[in-house]
Design an enzyme around this catalytic site. Structure first.
Site, PDB file in Angstrom:
ATOM      1  N   SER A  20     -68.578  14.991  37.346  1.00  0.00           N
ATOM      2  CA  SER A  20     -67.746  14.496  38.444  1.00  0.00           C
ATOM      3  C   SER A  20     -67.384  13.023  38.241  1.00  0.00           C
ATOM      4  CB  SER A  20     -68.525  14.659  39.763  1.00  0.00           C
ATOM      5  OG  SER A  20     -67.822  14.090  40.841  1.00  0.00           O
ATOM      6  N   LEU A  22     -66.569   9.322  37.606  1.00  0.00           N
ATOM      7  CA  LEU A  22     -66.521   8.423  36.453  1.00  0.00           C
ATOM      8  C   LEU A  22     -67.109   9.088  35.211  1.00  0.00           C
ATOM      9  CD1 LEU A  22     -67.644   5.074  38.190  1.00  0.00           C
ATOM     10  CD2 LEU A  22     -65.339   6.059  37.992  1.00  0.00           C
ATOM     11  N   ASP A  41     -75.771  17.109  34.172  1.00  0.00           N
ATOM     12  CA  ASP A  41     -75.567  16.945  35.621  1.00  0.00           C
ATOM     13  C   ASP A  41     -76.441  17.966  36.344  1.00  0.00           C
ATOM     14  OD1 ASP A  41     -74.366  16.539  38.302  1.00  0.00           O
ATOM     15  OD2 ASP A  41     -72.724  15.577  37.200  1.00  0.00           O
ATOM     16  N   ASP A  65     -81.911  17.209  36.091  1.00  0.00           N
ATOM     17  CA  ASP A  65     -82.060  16.042  36.959  1.00  0.00           C
ATOM     18  C   ASP A  65     -82.486  14.854  36.093  1.00  0.00           C
ATOM     19  OD1 ASP A  65     -83.206  14.085  38.788  1.00  0.00           O
ATOM     20  OD2 ASP A  65     -83.158  15.670  40.302  1.00  0.00           O
ATOM     21  N   VAL A  66     -81.807  13.721  36.241  1.00  0.00           N
ATOM     22  CA  VAL A  66     -82.130  12.555  35.399  1.00  0.00           C
ATOM     23  C   VAL A  66     -83.555  12.044  35.603  1.00  0.00           C
ATOM     24  CG1 VAL A  66     -79.783  11.667  34.976  1.00  0.00           C
ATOM     25  CG2 VAL A  66     -81.011  11.001  37.074  1.00  0.00           C
ATOM     26  N   CYS A  92     -74.024   7.798  34.180  1.00  0.00           N
ATOM     27  CA  CYS A  92     -73.151   7.781  35.363  1.00  0.00           C
ATOM     28  C   CYS A  92     -73.784   8.471  36.559  1.00  0.00           C
ATOM     29  CB  CYS A  92     -71.817   8.462  35.060  1.00  0.00           C
ATOM     30  SG  CYS A  92     -70.748   7.517  33.971  1.00  0.00           S
ATOM     31  N   SER A 156     -72.787  -1.385  40.055  1.00  0.00           N
ATOM     32  CA  SER A 156     -71.753  -1.392  41.093  1.00  0.00           C
ATOM     33  C   SER A 156     -71.579  -2.838  41.517  1.00  0.00           C
ATOM     34  CB  SER A 156     -72.204  -0.562  42.297  1.00  0.00           C
ATOM     35  OG  SER A 156     -71.405  -0.846  43.434  1.00  0.00           O
ATOM     36  N   TYR A 169     -79.033   1.204  48.048  1.00  0.00           N
ATOM     37  CA  TYR A 169     -78.038   1.319  46.978  1.00  0.00           C
ATOM     38  C   TYR A 169     -77.927   0.002  46.207  1.00  0.00           C
ATOM     39  CZ  TYR A 169     -73.615   2.561  44.685  1.00  0.00           C
ATOM     40  OH  TYR A 169     -72.627   2.820  43.761  1.00  0.00           O
TER      41      TYR A 169
HETATM   42  N1  NAD Z   1     -66.655   5.671  42.656  1.00  0.00           N
HETATM   43  C1  NAD Z   1     -66.832   4.370  42.846  1.00  0.00           C
HETATM   44  O1  NAD Z   1     -65.997   3.704  43.449  1.00  0.00           O
HETATM   45  C2  NAD Z   1     -68.079   3.702  42.317  1.00  0.00           C
HETATM   46  C3  NAD Z   1     -68.191   2.323  42.487  1.00  0.00           C
HETATM   47  C4  NAD Z   1     -69.308   1.670  41.991  1.00  0.00           C
HETATM   48  C5  NAD Z   1     -70.295   2.376  41.341  1.00  0.00           C
HETATM   49  N2  NAD Z   1     -70.181   3.716  41.181  1.00  0.00           N
HETATM   50  C6  NAD Z   1     -71.275   4.410  40.492  1.00  0.00           C
HETATM   51  O2  NAD Z   1     -70.738   5.200  39.444  1.00  0.00           O
HETATM   52  C7  NAD Z   1     -71.559   6.331  39.237  1.00  0.00           C
HETATM   53  C8  NAD Z   1     -70.697   7.578  39.307  1.00  0.00           C
HETATM   54  O3  NAD Z   1     -70.105   7.628  40.579  1.00  0.00           O
HETATM   55  P1  NAD Z   1     -68.944   8.634  40.971  1.00  0.00           P
HETATM   56  O4  NAD Z   1     -68.077   7.949  41.946  1.00  0.00           O
HETATM   57  O5  NAD Z   1     -68.371   9.215  39.760  1.00  0.00           O
HETATM   58  O6  NAD Z   1     -69.801   9.686  41.818  1.00  0.00           O
HETATM   59  P2  NAD Z   1     -69.788  11.276  41.812  1.00  0.00           P
HETATM   60  O7  NAD Z   1     -70.621  11.662  42.974  1.00  0.00           O
HETATM   61  O8  NAD Z   1     -68.406  11.798  41.694  1.00  0.00           O
HETATM   62  O9  NAD Z   1     -70.573  11.644  40.448  1.00  0.00           O
HETATM   63  C9  NAD Z   1     -71.939  11.439  40.315  1.00  0.00           C
HETATM   64  C10 NAD Z   1     -72.518  12.622  39.588  1.00  0.00           C
HETATM   65  O10 NAD Z   1     -73.928  12.390  39.405  1.00  0.00           O
HETATM   66  C11 NAD Z   1     -74.594  13.589  39.591  1.00  0.00           C
HETATM   67  N3  NAD Z   1     -75.980  13.356  39.960  1.00  0.00           N
HETATM   68  C12 NAD Z   1     -76.467  12.863  41.136  1.00  0.00           C
HETATM   69  N4  NAD Z   1     -77.803  12.830  41.117  1.00  0.00           N
HETATM   70  C13 NAD Z   1     -78.186  13.306  39.908  1.00  0.00           C
HETATM   71  C14 NAD Z   1     -79.436  13.532  39.296  1.00  0.00           C
HETATM   72  N5  NAD Z   1     -80.587  13.248  39.936  1.00  0.00           N
HETATM   73  N6  NAD Z   1     -79.478  14.040  38.050  1.00  0.00           N
HETATM   74  C15 NAD Z   1     -78.315  14.335  37.393  1.00  0.00           C
HETATM   75  N7  NAD Z   1     -77.108  14.149  37.921  1.00  0.00           N
HETATM   76  C16 NAD Z   1     -77.033  13.641  39.174  1.00  0.00           C
HETATM   77  C17 NAD Z   1     -73.826  14.281  40.704  1.00  0.00           C
HETATM   78  O11 NAD Z   1     -74.075  15.689  40.702  1.00  0.00           O
HETATM   79  C18 NAD Z   1     -72.391  13.938  40.363  1.00  0.00           C
HETATM   80  O12 NAD Z   1     -71.776  14.930  39.568  1.00  0.00           O
HETATM   81  C19 NAD Z   1     -72.656   6.276  40.297  1.00  0.00           C
HETATM   82  O13 NAD Z   1     -73.810   5.693  39.732  1.00  0.00           O
HETATM   83  C20 NAD Z   1     -72.073   5.355  41.339  1.00  0.00           C
HETATM   84  O14 NAD Z   1     -73.076   4.697  42.072  1.00  0.00           O
HETATM   85  C21 NAD Z   1     -69.089   4.397  41.662  1.00  0.00           C
END
Ligand code: NAD
Length: 262
Positions: A20, A22, A41, A65-66, A92, A156, A169
Site C-alpha cells: 500500500s 509509499l 506486508d 509482521d515486521v 515503509c 515523517s 507517532y
Molecule cells: N502518507 C503520508 O503522507 C506519510 C507521511 C509521513 C510518513 N509516512 C510513513 O510512510 C510509511 C508508509 O505510509 P503509507 O501512507 O504508505 O501508509 P499505508 O497505510 O498506505 O501503508 C502502510 C503499510 O504498512 C503495512 N503494515 C502496517 N503494520 C505492519 C506490520 N506490523 N507488519 C508489516 N506491515 C505492516 C500496512 O498493512 C500497509 O500496507 C509509514 O511508516 C508512514 O508512517 C506517510
C-alpha cells in the site's frame, strides 16, 4: 556502468509495507526499473493482488509482521531462494494513531498499550528488519562500487513537528531519525549504507479516501508545490538514494517545505 551512479537494474529489494501507499509505489518503481522485489506486508493486506498486477517473475509477496523475527526471517529466506541475494531494504511498514496524552474535557488518559503498539511496529519493527537484512546483505560480494547494500527507512515530518494527538507517532518517527546515524556507523564495516526519508503529506490510501476538498486544503499547507505528494515521488527518492553512494547516515525531508502546525 559508471562507478558513480549505480543503475538499480538487476538489484534485489525487500520492501516492507509494500502492499500500500509509499511502499507499493516503491515496489512498482523498482520492478519497472529492472529490480526483483520481495514485498512484505500483513496477511490481511492487498499484497497478493498487488503482486499479481506485477510481473510474477520479479515480484513475490511474503505475508508477515515486521515485529516478528520468524516472519522477517522467512521473507529473507524467500529473497535468498527465489532471487539469490538482497541488495536493498526499504522500510515503509508503519502505523499511526491520534490520541491526546490527557484529554481534560473527556477525562481520558492515553492508553499505554496504544503508545507501546506504535513504538513496537514503527521502531522495533523497523529495527528488526534492518538487523536481519543487514546480516543477509553482508554476505554479498563487494561489487564494482565496493558496496554490499542500502537500507532506507521511513520517518515523517512528525518526527520534528508532531501535532496534537501524535505523541506516540512522533516519538516513533523521532526514534527512526535518531537511529539512522548510529546504524549507518554500525554497518559501515559491512559496506552497507543507511538512510531515512521523512515525508510530508503524500496521497496514500490513508489520505486518498478523504474528500477532494479536504485533500486540496491539506495540500495547500505546503508552501510550494501546494499539493499532496505523489507516492511515486517518494519512490523516486528511494531510487536516487540507491544510485547516489555519497548519501549515508542522513535524513531527507521530502515535504515541499511544509512545517506542520499544532
Ligand atoms: N502518507 C503520508 O503522507 C506519510 C507521511 C509521513 C510518513 N509516512 C510513513 O510512510 C510509511 C508508509 O505510509 P503509507 O501512507 O504508505 O501508509 P499505508 O497505510 O498506505 O501503508 C502502510 C503499510 O504498512 C503495512 N503494515 C502496517 N503494520 C505492519 C506490520 N506490523 N507488519 C508489516 N506491515 C505492516 C500496512 O498493512 C500497509 O500496507 C509509514 O511508516 C508512514 O508512517 C506517510
Amino acid at each position: 556502468r559508471s562507478m558513480v551512479t549505480r543503475a538499480v537494474s538487476g538489484l534485489v529489494g525487500l520492501v516492507t509495507g509494500g502492499a500500500s501507499g509509499l511502499g507499493k509505489a516503491t515496489v512498482e518503481r523498482l520492478v519497472r526499473n529492472g529490480c526483483r522485489v520481495v514485498m512484505f506486508d500483513l496477511p490481511k493486506s492487498d499484497g497478493e493482488q498487488v503482486a499479481k498486477s506485477l510481473d510474477p517473475d520479479n515480484c513475490v509477496f511474503c505475508p508477515g509482521d515486521v515485529t516478528s523475527v520468524e516472519d522477517v526471517s522467512a521473507a529473507l529466506d524467500v529473497a535468498k531462494s527465489k532471487f539469490g541475494k538482497l541488495d536493498v531494504t526499504v522500510n515503509c511498514a508503519g502505523i499511526g494513531i491520534a490520541v491526546r496524552t490527557y484529554n481534560m474535557h473527556k477525562k481520558k488518559v492515553h492508553p499505554l498499550d496504544q503508545f507501546e503498539r506504535v513504538i513496537d511496529v514503527n521502531v522495533c519493527g523497523t529495527f528488526n528488519v534492518i538487523r536481519l537484512a543487514a546480516q543477509m546483505m553482508s554476505k554479498n560480494e563487494l561489487g564494482d562500487r565496493q558496496e554490499k547494500g542500502v537500507i532506507i527507512n521511513t520517518a515523517s515530518v512528525a518526527a520534528y513537528e508532531g501535532q496534537v494527538g501524535q505523541a506516540a507517532y512522533s516519538a516513533s518517527k523521532g526514534a527512526i531519525v535518531g537511529m539512522t546515524l548510529p546504524i549507518a556507523r554500525d554497518l559501515a564495516m559491512c559496506s552497507i549504507r543507511v538512510m531515512t526519508i521523512a515525508p510530508g503529506l503524500f496521497e496514500t490510501p490513508l489520505l486518498g479516501s478523504l474528500p477532494e476538498k479536504v485533500k486540496n486544503e491539506l495540500g495547500k499547507q505546503a508552501p510550494f508545490p501546494q499539493r499532496l505528494g505523489d507516492p511515486d515521488e517518494y519512490a523516486q527518492l528511494v531510487q536516487s538514494i540507491i544510485e547516489n553512494q555519497m548519501l549515508n547516515g542522513e535524513v531527507i525531508r521530502l515535504d515541499a517545505a511544509i512545517r506542520m502546525q499544532p
